[in-house]
Structure formats: structure tokens, C-alpha cells
Design a protein around this motif. Structure first.
Motif, mmCIF file in Angstrom:
data_model
loop_
_atom_site.group_PDB
_atom_site.id
_atom_site.type_symbol
_atom_site.label_atom_id
_atom_site.label_comp_id
_atom_site.label_asym_id
_atom_site.label_seq_id
_atom_site.Cartn_x
_atom_site.Cartn_y
_atom_site.Cartn_z
ATOM 1 N N THR A 461 31.488 45.837 29.853
ATOM 2 C CA THR A 461 32.824 46.422 29.802
ATOM 3 C C THR A 461 33.724 45.535 30.643
ATOM 4 N N GLN A 462 34.797 45.022 30.049
ATOM 5 C CA GLN A 462 35.719 44.158 30.768
ATOM 6 C C GLN A 462 37.006 44.912 31.044
ATOM 7 N N THR A 463 37.490 44.777 32.287
ATOM 8 C CA THR A 463 38.746 45.418 32.650
ATOM 9 C C THR A 463 39.799 44.351 32.923
ATOM 10 N N LEU A 464 41.057 44.717 32.715
ATOM 11 C CA LEU A 464 42.201 43.904 33.099
ATOM 12 C C LEU A 464 43.132 44.828 33.871
ATOM 13 N N GLU A 465 43.359 44.538 35.167
ATOM 14 C CA GLU A 465 44.044 45.469 36.057
ATOM 15 C C GLU A 465 45.228 44.779 36.722
ATOM 16 N N PRO A 466 46.377 44.712 36.056
ATOM 17 C CA PRO A 466 47.569 44.147 36.703
ATOM 18 C C PRO A 466 48.131 45.108 37.755
ATOM 19 N N VAL A 518 46.627 40.377 39.475
ATOM 20 C CA VAL A 518 45.821 40.860 38.362
ATOM 21 C C VAL A 518 44.355 40.676 38.728
ATOM 22 N N THR A 519 43.554 41.673 38.399
ATOM 23 C CA THR A 519 42.111 41.644 38.629
ATOM 24 C C THR A 519 41.405 41.910 37.312
ATOM 25 N N SER A 520 40.375 41.151 37.062
ATOM 26 C CA SER A 520 39.536 41.380 35.890
ATOM 27 C C SER A 520 38.095 41.516 36.349
ATOM 28 N N ARG A 521 37.440 42.571 35.890
ATOM 29 C CA ARG A 521 36.055 42.809 36.273
ATOM 30 C C ARG A 521 35.180 42.873 35.027
ATOM 31 N N LEU A 522 33.944 42.410 35.188
ATOM 32 C CA LEU A 522 32.951 42.449 34.125
ATOM 33 C C LEU A 522 31.839 43.372 34.588
ATOM 34 N N LEU A 523 31.694 44.532 33.914
ATOM 35 C CA LEU A 523 30.737 45.556 34.308
ATOM 36 C C LEU A 523 29.616 45.640 33.286
#
Length: 714
Positions: A461-466, A518-523
């Protein structure tokens, strides 16, 4: 013939004073019945029973096996000879002769081999004495908890083992290692299980360049379950005899530690040297808590001369403070009195910090109507300094915020007023009694986007968090204000999303700026574990910032760009990287890169590089790695490319033989400007006994991230 028939037959024969050849078992009645079995039994009523051939005697948890035995009924004593084996839970003794009083569990065994399974120890002795339930003594004995022969042994003139007190004592002892006498001690005391006990601990031996050869003899005092003390005599060949004392206590409502070290008449410095440290934490009923931290040393170079740890030698300001705090509902209060002892390096002098005598803080915060949260922060401090301007500072900071949010986004506006009043002990042309009032508005908004992703055949699951963070604060002239405790907070991710770029309360920056990040996480899709995180952020100034600290105002319209990456590249390899890039000059101001390879406990490789433009270039590598057989290599190399010198270095070997471990470690670090400390540690850890030598474990944990202690196995 059944066993009960044999018993009746034996009793009848005993009454007639006639040998009972046909019987093989007899039972002597009593509170704890005794049973004797043998090829042949004979005896006299109420006097004795003699057993010959394959003898077995059982009473309660005690068993005796032998070729021949005589049981004396009046004193409940068994005398056994020939291939004797005595057993009770956790103990087995074999030898040619045994005499034991069964009820009291007293007696002796001649020339036995003993195996004490409960404490995982064994050995042999000239005579083995039983002195009560689970109390033993051995004369001219060999004792070890190592299964292999000739690994390590204690050759003891008088060995005492008391299970109830959990104490082993040894008089006139020689520790043999690999058949070689290693250490003599007139008295040793050690725990039989892994518990605390009073007694002398094994001496340790070491060497440093500043102190010379060291011999440390510690005495541990188990005062009570909640209190203990360690009193150590530390002989330093270059400086003299030093005493190190530590007292600890732990109760339900308070705990603390007292450390007192003394070196009378240092032969190098020709002065008395000492250190005192007191820490105490107190928890009263009703929300009140207290804390005390007092530290002092005799002189500026105490740590650099006498300590082997960088954490100690790098200390500059030793606190002397007491804190009283209270918390109840939305209110919390704390009062503190704080002073310092500043240790000066003649080649790099520093200005001592202000004393706070006292500092009072009162804070309140709670949600109110319509989802609004309100808070009030207050502080009053009396600042004192022997050479700088003294004064008092009062801060009031009321604020209110409201969060608007759903599962995808949130927006939080906040409005507050930072009000400050100064009352100085005297006025100058630049400093005077004054007040300052700065309204501060901030807006913090975040959005989260989520999508499914695949990478190298795995589901994620990839997130994009501006994130957008806006701050407005009008300019207030502050050059006329004193600087009691304020400094720059640095420039990193926690600071780029903050209201004020200064710590302390003497400077409040003017602001009309927005920070975009911006932060992007790979879960991992199946368990939610974070495999990777990437963050980038930059601050944009809508108006140049004018308030500074000892610097000219800046006219820049944007800040440096911050970026950070942390990733578990594989199951064994992890990566951490940060960078600060200057887009105006197109140069990288600083960056760091760190790698860790960790296949399993006891195997770790660390490599990092740090760079700060025109200031710092450092390589830091450390490792704990198996070499050959049971050997492990230990190393740390922290090298300054800028100064072309080693800041800290460590090299060592560790060997784990199963029931003992050996560590040899050489350590070098810079303790002060143009001053270095060299130390050598040699430690032999004997399972079930103690350590011989100087303990390097704290040094290894500090220098090798991920280090795992290799301990002997019972």
C-alpha cells in the motif's frame, strides 16, 4: 514372593535374631518411612539393619545406592561403602564411602565426585559435607559449572554452598583456566543462581594511557530487596588508590542513586580529586512529583583524566537542580531551581549558562465548545550569572486551535499571543526593562492519498501525504532584549514545521512563510509494516525574516530543501539517508548516508558517511562479525577526513566457548581538544561464577549499534 511378604518375613527373622537371607526389602515405619532393598538383609530389632549387594535405601526425597550399607535406626543414620551414589532433587554424589543422617540431612562423603544439577555445577573433593537441607561444604575441592574438563575450575580449600541463602563461598581459591592458574583469591563469594547477593566480586584488571594499569576490587552489598550498594577499590598505577561508591534504592513512591568517588592525593595532579552525583525521584499522592539531580567534580579535567567513556569526557555543564511538579486535569505546574558547574577546556573555553533560581511554569489546556481547544502557557524565571546581566522574565502564551478533519484530510488553524516582560537588575544603553507582545497565527493542513502498488512481486500500500504549514507573526524589534537561554533550534524536519526557529523565550521570529512537504510511505499489504518512507520539505518566505540571533537579517525567499529516506531494502539490509540542498547556490549543505546489514543477532555491519560543507566530513564504520570457529571480530572506525584524524576507534576479539567467554578490546577516543584517551580491556566471563578482567560491554554497545552480547551458556 511379593514385596510385602518379604517385609513380614524380614521382621519375623529380626525378632528371632536370625539372618533374613530370603528377604530383599524391608520398611522401617515412621513419620517418613524408610525402605531398604538388597540382595541380602540382616539385623536386630530397633537397632540396625545391614544390607549387602545391590543396596537401595529410600527415605522421602533421598536415595542411596551402594554395595554395602548399615542403617542405624536409633540415630537414623546410613553408612554406605562401595560404589556409593547419593541422590536428592538437584544433587548426585558418588564415591567410595558415605555417612548421612537422613532426618537432618547431615553427614559426609569421602573422596566423592559431585554433580549439583540445580545450579549446573560439578566437581570433586577430598571430603563432601552435608550440613542440612541443600547446604553443602567441600574440603580441598574442585568446582566448575563448565561441562568440558579443564576449561575453567576453582581449586578451593574450603567451599560452601548454601541454596537457601543463594550463596557460594570459597576460601583460598585459585582459578584455573585451561589448566593454567589464572588468579588467586583468599576469599570469593558468588551467587548460586542468577540473583543478587552480598560479597566480593571478582577483581577486574585494565589499562589506560591516563591512569596506567588498573586493578578494581568491588564489594557488592545486597542491603535489602529494594536497596544495594557497590563499594570498589580502584588502584591506578600512575595516580594512586581511588574509591568508587554507588548506592541504589527503589521503592513504590521513590527511587534514586548516590555515587561518590574519591582519589586522595593524585600522584600526577598532586591534589585530592572527587566526584559526587545524587539523583532522586519522588512520587507523592495527589499528583505531586519531585526530582533531584546534583553533580559535582573536583576540577575541570576530572572526567578526561579518570574516565574511559566518551559520554563522560564530553560533559561540559554538570547540573545541580531540584524540580517539583504537579498535574491534575487540565493543569500542570513545575518549579525548578537549576545551577551548573561548567568544566572548561583551556583550548576551547565556553561561557557558562545562566542559573535559574527559580523557574516556575504553569500550563493549562482542554477542549472547549464547538471543537475548539484552548491552552495557556506561562513561565517566570529569575536568571542569574556572575558576569552577565541578571534579570527576570515572565511569559504568557494563550492560544486556541480547531481541527477540521475526515479520514483523508485535516486542517488545523491556531491563534495565540506570545507576551513577554523583562525586569532587569540594572539598565544599560542597549538593555532595559521592557515588554514584548507577538500575535502568532498558524495553519496546518494535511491530505493522505492511498493506492495499491506492486514491487518485485510483492504487494504494498503506497501513500502520498502532502502537508502545508503556514505561520504569520509580525515583526517586533528585539535587539534591546537580553539573551538568557535562547539559541537556534537547528534546521531539520521537526523545526521546519514549527512556529519559532529559536529555542527559549528571548527571541520570537517574525514570520510570513509557508512550508510545503510531502511524505510517501510503502507499507506491506499483509501486515502494515513500513518498508520505506521518503520525505521532502521546503520553506518559502512570503516576507524576509528580520529577527535573528547574532546575525544579519536574511533576504532569502526560500529555505534549503530537506529530504530524508529510510528503507528496509531487503530483510537484512536497511538504509537511512538525509540531505539539505541549497537551491540558490546549487550546493548540498550537508548530507548523511547510513547502511546496516543485520543477518542475525551477533552479526551486524554499520557504515555511514556525514558531510557538512566547509565543516565536517566523517566516515563511521562498525561491525560485530563471526571470524573462524567461535571467534568474533569487533571494530569501530570514526575518521575525520577534514582533520585527517581518528575521532574514535575500537578493535577487539570475542570468543564464546559455551561455558566461558573472552573479550579483548582496545579503545581510543578524543576526550578534549588535542587530548586522547587510550584504553585496553580484557575480560574473561565464567558461566555461573563471575567476570575476570575489565568490563568492555558498555563501550561495545555505545560504539557498535546493534551489538549483541555473546554470553556463556549454562
Amino acid at each position: 514372593m511379593q514385596r510385602q511378604h518379604y517385609a513380614l518375613f524380614f521382621i519375623a527373622c529380626a525378632l528371632a535374631n536370625f539372618p533374613a537371607r530370603a528377604a530383599d526389602t524391608a520398611t522401617i515405619p515412621g513419620p517418613v518411612p524408610l525402605t531398604i532393598g538388597a540382595d541380602r538383609l540382616q539385623g536386630h530389632q530397633n537397632r540396625e539393619v545391614e544390607a549387602t549387594g545391590a543396596v537401595e535405601v529410600h527415605k522421602g526425597e533421598q536415595s542411596i545406592y551402594a554395595d554395602h550399607a548399615v542403617y542405624s535406626e536409633p540415630d537414623d543414620t546410613v553408612t554406605a561403602t562401595g560404589n556409593v551414589r547419593y541422590e536428592q532433587p538437584g544433587a548426585r554424589i558418588t564415591g567410595p564411602r558415605l555417612e548421612v543422617q537422613l532426618e537432618q540431612e547431615t553427614g559426609y562423603a569421602e573422596s566423592p565426585i559431585y554433580n549439583l544439577e540445580e545450579i549446573k555445577a560439578h566437581g570433586k573433593a577430598e571430603r563432601f559435607l552435608f550440613e542440612g537441607h541443600k547446604k553443602y561444604r567441600a574440603r580441598n575441592a574442585v568446582y566448575t559449572s563448565c561441562e568440558a574438563d579443564n576449561e575453567w575450575e576453582l581449586h578451593v580449600n574450603n567451599l560452601g554452598l548454601d541454596y537457601e541463602r543463594d550463596v557460594g563461598t570459597a576460601f583460598n581459591t585459585v582459578i584455573f583456566f585451561k589448566g593454567v592458574p589464572l588468579l588467586y583469591s583468599p576469599y570469593l563469594s558468588f551467587p548460586l543462581h542468577d540473583r543478587r547477593k552480598t560479597g566480593f566480586l571478582t577483581p577486574s584488571v585494565g589499562n589506560t594511557g591516563k591512569t596506567g594499569g588498573e586493578v578494581i576490587l568491588p564489594f557488592y552489598w545486597n542491603i535489602a530487596p529494594q536497596r544495594d550498594a557497590t563499594i570498589s577499590s580502584r588502584f591506578l598505577s600512575k595516580r594512586g588508590l581511588m574509591l568508587n561508591n554507588e548506592f541504589r534504592y527503589l521503592e513504590a513512591s521513590y527511587s534514586g542513586r548516590l555515587e561518590a568517588d574519591a582519589l586522595p592525593n593524585d600522584r600526577v595532579r598532586h591534589q585530592n580529586r572527587y566526584r559526587l552525583a545524587v539523583s532522586h525521584g519522588q512520587n507523592w499522592q495527589g499528583g505531586w512529583n519531585g526530582y533531584l539531580n546534583l553533580q559535582t567534580v573536583s576540577d575541570d579535567t576530572y572526567f578526561t583524566d579518570l574516565s574511559t567513556q566518551l559520554a563522560n569526557t564530553s560533559q561540559v555543564n554538570l547540573p545541580r537542580e531540584g524540580v517539583l511538579s504537579y498535574a491534575s486535569g487540565p493543569w500542570n505546574f513545575s518549579g525548578r531551581v537549576q545551577r551548573f558547574q561548567t568544566l572548561q577546556d583551556p583550548l576551547a573555553p565556553t561561557t557558562p549558562p545562566y542559573h535559574r533560581t527559580p523557574q516556575l511554569l504553569l500550563n493549562w489546556g482542554k477542549p472547549i465548545d464547538y471543537g475548539v481547544s484552548a491552552s495557556l502557557g506561562t513561565e517566570w524565571v529569575n536568571f542569574s550569572h556572575p558576569t552577565l546581566v541578571n534579570g527576570r522574565r515572565l511569559i504568557l502564551y494563550p492560544s486556541a486551535s480547531r481541527q477540521f478533519s475526515n479520514i483523508y484530510a485535516s486542517v488545523t488553524p491556531k491563534l495565540g499571543v506570545h507576551w513577554t516582560q523583562y525586569t532587569l537588575d540594572y539598565n544599560t544603553t542597549t538593555l532595559r526593562d521592557t515588554t514584548r507582545s507577538v500575535p502568532i497565527f498558524s495553519l496546518d493542513g494535511q491530505v493522505t492519498f492511498v493506492r495499491d502498488a506492486n514491487w518485485r512481486g510483492e504487494s504494498f500500500t503506497q501513500t502520498l501525504e502532502p502537508r502545508l504549514y503556514y505561520v504569520y507573526a509580525p515583526y517586533r524589534e528585539q535587539n534591546q532584549l537580553p539573551n538568557f537561554d535562547t539559541g537556534p533550534v537547528g534546521f531539520g524536519f521537526p523545526q521546519i514545521f514549527s512556529e519559532n526557529q529559536f529555542s527559549g523565550g528571548d527571541r520570537i521570529n517574525d514570520a510570513n512563510r509557508v512550508t510545503l512537504g510531502v511524505t510517501s510511505r510503502l507499507l506491506e499489504a499483509d501486515n502494515g509494516n513500513e518498508r520505506m518512507r521518503l520525505t521532502v520539505a521546503e520553506r518559502f518566505y512570503l516576507r524576509p525574516q528580520r529577527v535573528t540571533l547574532n546575525a544579519l537579517p536574511s533576504s532569502e525567499a526560500r529555505s534549503d530543501i530537506l529530504s530524508a529516506l529510510s528503507a528496509r531494502v531487503t530483510r537484512l539490509l536497511s538504509l537511512d539517508a538525509t540531505a539539505q540542498y541549497n537551491p540558490r547556490d546549487r550546493v548540498t549543505e550537508n548530507y548523511s548516508l547510513g547502511l546496516r546489514y543485520l543477518p542475525q543477532a551477533g552479526q551486524v555491519l554499520n557504515l555511514s558517511y556525514r558531510f557538512t560543507r566547509n565543516t565536517l566530513r566523517q566516515v563511521d564504520a562498525s561491525a560485530q562479525w563471526p571470524l573462524a570457529g567461535r571467534w568474533q571480530g569487533l571494530a569501530r572506525w570514526n575518521y575525520s577526513l577534514q582533520d585527517k584524524s581518528i575521532l574514535e576507534g575500537l578493535a577487539g576479539l570475542e570468543y564464546n566457548a559455551g561455558c566461558w567467554s573472552l573479550r579483548l578490546v582496545a579503545h581510543r577516543f578524543a576526550s578534549a581538544t588535542e587530548d586522547k584517551v587510550n584504553s585496553l580491556f580484557l575480560q574473561l566471563e565464567l558461566n555461573g561464577l563471575s567476570n575476570v578482567g575489565n568490563n568492555p560491554l558498555d563501550i561495545l554497545r555505545q560504539n557498535i549499534p546493534g551489538y549483541t552480547e555473546s554470553r556463556p551458556k549454562p
